[in-house]
Design an enzyme around this catalytic site. Structure first.
Site, PDB file in Angstrom:
ATOM      1  N   ASP A 478      -2.498 -31.729  -4.157  1.00 32.99           N
ATOM      2  CA  ASP A 478      -3.933 -31.954  -4.028  1.00 32.99           C
ATOM      3  C   ASP A 478      -4.329 -33.299  -4.650  1.00 32.99           C
ATOM      4  O   ASP A 478      -3.603 -33.879  -5.467  1.00 32.99           O
ATOM      5  CB  ASP A 478      -4.670 -30.808  -4.733  1.00 32.99           C
ATOM      6  CG  ASP A 478      -6.024 -30.505  -4.102  1.00 32.99           C
ATOM      7  OD1 ASP A 478      -6.556 -31.370  -3.386  1.00 32.99           O
ATOM      8  OD2 ASP A 478      -6.544 -29.405  -4.346  1.00 32.99           O
ATOM      9  N   ASP A 548     -11.809 -27.783   3.112  1.00 33.98           N
ATOM     10  CA  ASP A 548     -12.109 -26.632   2.258  1.00 33.98           C
ATOM     11  C   ASP A 548     -13.044 -25.662   2.970  1.00 33.98           C
ATOM     12  O   ASP A 548     -13.268 -24.551   2.492  1.00 33.98           O
ATOM     13  CB  ASP A 548     -12.759 -27.100   0.947  1.00 33.98           C
ATOM     14  CG  ASP A 548     -11.706 -27.566  -0.056  1.00 33.98           C
ATOM     15  OD1 ASP A 548     -10.515 -27.282   0.179  1.00 33.98           O
ATOM     16  OD2 ASP A 548     -12.078 -28.196  -1.058  1.00 33.98           O
TER      17      ASP A 548
HETATM   18  C1  GLA Z   1      -9.378 -28.591  -3.804  1.00 33.42           C
HETATM   19  C2  GLA Z   1      -8.634 -27.968  -2.649  1.00 33.42           C
HETATM   20  C3  GLA Z   1      -8.812 -26.472  -2.668  1.00 33.42           C
HETATM   21  C4  GLA Z   1      -8.337 -25.913  -3.986  1.00 33.42           C
HETATM   22  C5  GLA Z   1      -9.060 -26.598  -5.139  1.00 33.42           C
HETATM   23  C6  GLA Z   1      -8.479 -26.202  -6.474  1.00 33.42           C
HETATM   24  O1  GLA Z   1     -10.752 -28.484  -3.633  1.00 33.42           O
HETATM   25  O2  GLA Z   1      -9.048 -28.512  -1.454  1.00 33.42           O
HETATM   26  O3  GLA Z   1      -8.123 -25.878  -1.600  1.00 33.42           O
HETATM   27  O4  GLA Z   1      -6.953 -26.081  -4.095  1.00 33.42           O
HETATM   28  O5  GLA Z   1      -8.982 -28.004  -5.032  1.00 33.42           O
HETATM   29  O6  GLA Z   1      -9.119 -26.822  -7.520  1.00 33.42           O
END
Ligand code: GLA
Length: 729
Positions: A478, A548
């Site tokens: 990430d 997301d």
């Molecule tokens: C980002 C990712 C999510 C999740 C969060 C965790 O927003 O896109 O899928 O993994 O971080 O903090």
């Protein structure tokens, strides 16, 4: 060879299966001119298209108007500051402060295959699949060599371009702009397509008329970004999904970019793409080379869909690597939306136990397993397992998950550092910051200065150490904030403008090392959802988290824009719980399944808590995945209708390469009262073959299904969906 040089005419002709690209060398000074790019042509004697016999003529005929010549000549790579007043491809600053660049062709090389770009992601091809032209230009005054590299593929209609700049002079030169592509052509009544968005609504398609002047998209965020995408396409006004000319440009890079189309006073259009020049500079010592990232260009006469299918094949066959390149991915369940930071070993095992009974194949432990990270304010950088949560340790958890019969995956955010972390307390100067100025927080975190060797080594060893400690088969990498406060404690002042690009090179180095040490690992890139969904990252990870936003209806537009240029096999897509955590919408579990099936497919919910009737549908969805994923992953993608355009329904189709089967995904958004079934015409089938529609006794010719169509029954309720599967017989 599909690239040839015609010496008498001084023309290079590059052919792909259905397209030709022609470059002419012009006048005594060997100016590199763009003659033609489009449908395949046979002739090479087409220098006349460069209009060199029209005013203002070439400099040997009319040197008094040299500036006018520069300012209208269709260039393959442009001069700077000497008379072409359109945006330039390159700019420099010499020791004396001069910016002028004037380029002439001095030599060329043509060979089979395609070179790798050192340290950078790039498409690859075997000898028989591609030929390459290296065209070397020189600025004699500067001693600056510009090598234009063109690779023409034979199995896809793609020309990949990149540029290398070499300082062959006697003193250092600072590059202040290096575009990877410049291409001038006539404006054929073009529209321009670009992709735009934000967090949770990435890559929405925008099509508009290409007007006079400059139209551009770009990012100066240090990532390819949620907001704009390193892609643009020029297409005729009358180009549709299925017919008409389209030119696509896509940047194989994950950092700052500029994509620009500039319509000039003479109604020509200059297309440019490369690293964004804002805050960029690169010091080239004598003898040094700068390698600019690659742009992949597609021309298709078969509309937007033709372009999509070329990009899909290119990325599936010539960009994505590793064990999962051509393989079905395990169906995963991720605990992020299920638990957020509130989980422990028992909770994860209870999810895994239930998920495994339903046919789910891998548990992914998301954010919150390390340091004292119980919310998103702390501990990034402290990659040690929090044994208060992960009781018994990571190996115990992984072994238990494996015993249940599931694989195990883990989340990292390797590039970051929280001010409230052990790492920051020990190494505050590892964060990117301008000394003396408090850097800007974003999600309460800073970015690590990966351009420093000791930082990069720390990051690599932290991740690799965790992966070595247990049987971890998947990593979600990430990256949750943009770069700001560009400064470094160890960067030389005159090299500060290199930091953005050096940062990207460091990320690429880290990921390359990771997949080399762990060749069986399935890597999924992510960036606050889809802020770094780009071809650069696809070189390291065969799939990328799309957004997301997991709401099935929001996903229609996100996945439409994404699938316009990326294969469905690369689009991270999960079924999540309702009301949806991002928009609060309630959609049928079936529709969520159908929409996620168009991507990698997985779950992001607490399977121990969702309603029983939803849980009961999971085995059926798992079965669907196993039945259809080979087709979805490898087939040809067609868009039948766009909800973003018609505001009523969405419909896509995937057809097997051998046309033996096809799957249609239909989503009716809001239901309509007093309405009949909807006529849908299929695409891409064999017109002469008979097809059977699953669930009906009817056998119909491909031509009937494509021309007359089928009646799609209206699903009951809002947000309903259907899958239609047809097989050849
Ligand atoms: C980002 C990712 C999510 C999740 C969060 C965790 O927003 O896109 O899928 O993994 O971080 O903090």
């Amino acid at each position: 060879m599909n690239i040839n040089y015609f010496e008498k005419e001084r023309v290079f002709k590059l052919d792909t299966k259905n397209t030709s690209y022609l470059i002419g060398v012009v006048d005594q000074e060997n100016f590199p001119g763009h003659i033609y790019y489009g449908k395949k042509i046979e002739d090479h004697d087409v220098q006349y298209l460069l209009r060199i016999d029209e005013p203002p003529f070439v400099p040997t005929k009319n040197n008094r108007d040299r500036s006018s010549f520069y300012d209208c000549f269709p260039a393959e790579y442009t001069t700077n500051g000497v008379g072409d007043f359109r945006d330039s491809s390159i700019s420099v600053k010499t020791k004396a402060g001069h910016v002028g660049v004037q380029l002439s062709v001095i030599s060329h090389k043509i060979y089979k295959g395609k070179p790798a770009l050192e340290g950078l992601p790039a498409t690859f091809a075997k000898e028989g699949e591609c030929s390459t032209l290296e065209l070397t230009l020189l600025d004699q005054t500067l001693g600056l060599e510009v090598i234009l590299i063109y690779s023409a593929f034979t199995d896809v209609d793609v020309i990949a371009r990149s540029v290398q700049i070499k300082n062959t002079g006697s003193e250092e030169i600072v590059l202040t702009k290096v575009m990877s592509v410049c291409m001038d052509m006539d404006n054929l009544d073009f529209d321009i397509i670009t992709l735009h968005g934000s967090w949770a609504r990435e890559r929405h398609i925008q099509r508009r008329t290409l007007g006079l002047g400059k139209q551009s998209v770009g990012s100066t965020r240090g990532e390819s970004s949620h907001q704009e995408h390193p892609f643009m396409a020029l297409l005729n006004k009358n180009t549709t999904q299925d017919t008409g000319d389209i030119y696509g440009f896509h940047f194989v890079y994950s950092g700052n970019f500029l994509a620009q189309a500039e319509v000039s006073q003479f109604d020509s259009v200059r297309c440019m793409m490369g690293i964004h020049p804002a805050d960029f500079s690169w010091k080239l010592e004598v003898g040094e080379i700068f390698i600019a990232p690659e742009v992949v260009m597609v021309y298709s006469a078969d509309g937007i869909g033709g372009m999509s299918r070329n990009y899909h094949d290119l990325y599936r066959n010539h960009l994505i690597r590793g064990e999962y390149k051509d393989k079905k991915r395990p169906i995963l369940i991720n605990n992020w939306e299920a638990t957020y930071f509130k989980f422990d070993t028992d909770k994860l095992l209870s999810i895994a136990t239930e998920a495994s009974k339903l046919g789910i194949e891998m548990l992914v432990m998301d954010d919150g397993w390390f340091g004292n990270r119980n919310d998103d304010n702390t501990a990034l950088g402290d990659w040690t397992v929090n044994e208060e949560k992960i009781k018994g340790g990571l190996k115990y958890l992984v072994d238990e998950v494996n015993k249940i019969g599931m694989k195990f995956g883990i989340w990292f955010e390797p590039e970051m550092i929280s001010p409230d972390s052990e790492l920051y307390r020990k190494h505050p100067c590892w964060a990117i910051a301008i000394p003396g100025r408090t850097p800007t927080l974003c999600r309460n975190q800073y970015v690590l200065d990966l351009t420093r060797r000791e930082v990069l080594e720390y990051v690599y060893e932290s991740i690799a150490g965790v992966l070595r400690s247990a049987n971890i088969e998947y990593v979600k990498w990430d990256m949750n904030r943009q770069l700001t406060d560009i400064g470094g404690f160890s960067t030389e002042p005159e090299r500060m403008g290199e930091l953005y690009h050096r940062y990207m090179l460091a990320v690429y180095e880290l990921q390359e090392r990771l997949i080399t040490e762990f060749p069986h690992l399935l890597l999924e890139n992510c960036s606050g959802g889809g802020a770094r969904f780009d071809p650069g990252m696809l070189y390291y990870s065969p799939q990328i988290w799309c957004s997301d936003d997991t709401d099935a209806i929001e996903r229609l537009s996100i996945q439409e824009g994404t699938a316009m240029i990326y294969p469905l096999s690369s689009m991270g897509a999960h079924v999540s719980d309702c009301p949806n955590h991002t928009v609060g919408r309630v959609t049928p579990f079936q529709t969520r399944g159908h929409v996620a099936l168009s991507g990698t497919f997985g779950y992001e919910l607490d399977v121990t808590k969702i309603p029983q009737e939803d849980r009961d549908m999971i085995p059926e969805q798992v079965e669907m995945y196993h039945k259809y994923n080979d087709l979805i992953r490898t087939g040809d993608y067609y868009r039948i209708a766009s909800y973003q355009e018609n505001k009523q329904f969405d419909c896509t189709q995937v057809v097997a390469k051998d046309k033996s089967e096809a799957l249609i995904t239909f989503v009716q958004v809001l239901n309509r009262p007093n309405f009949h079934s909807r006529r849908i015409c299929l695409k891409g089938l064999d017109p002469d073959r008979n097809y059977k529609i699953q669930g009906s006794e009817k056998i119909l010719k491909g031509s009937t299904l494509m021309n007359a169509g089928i009646n799609m029954e209206n699903p009951w309720g809002d947000f309903g969906s259907r899958l239609i599967y047809v097989t050849g017989c």
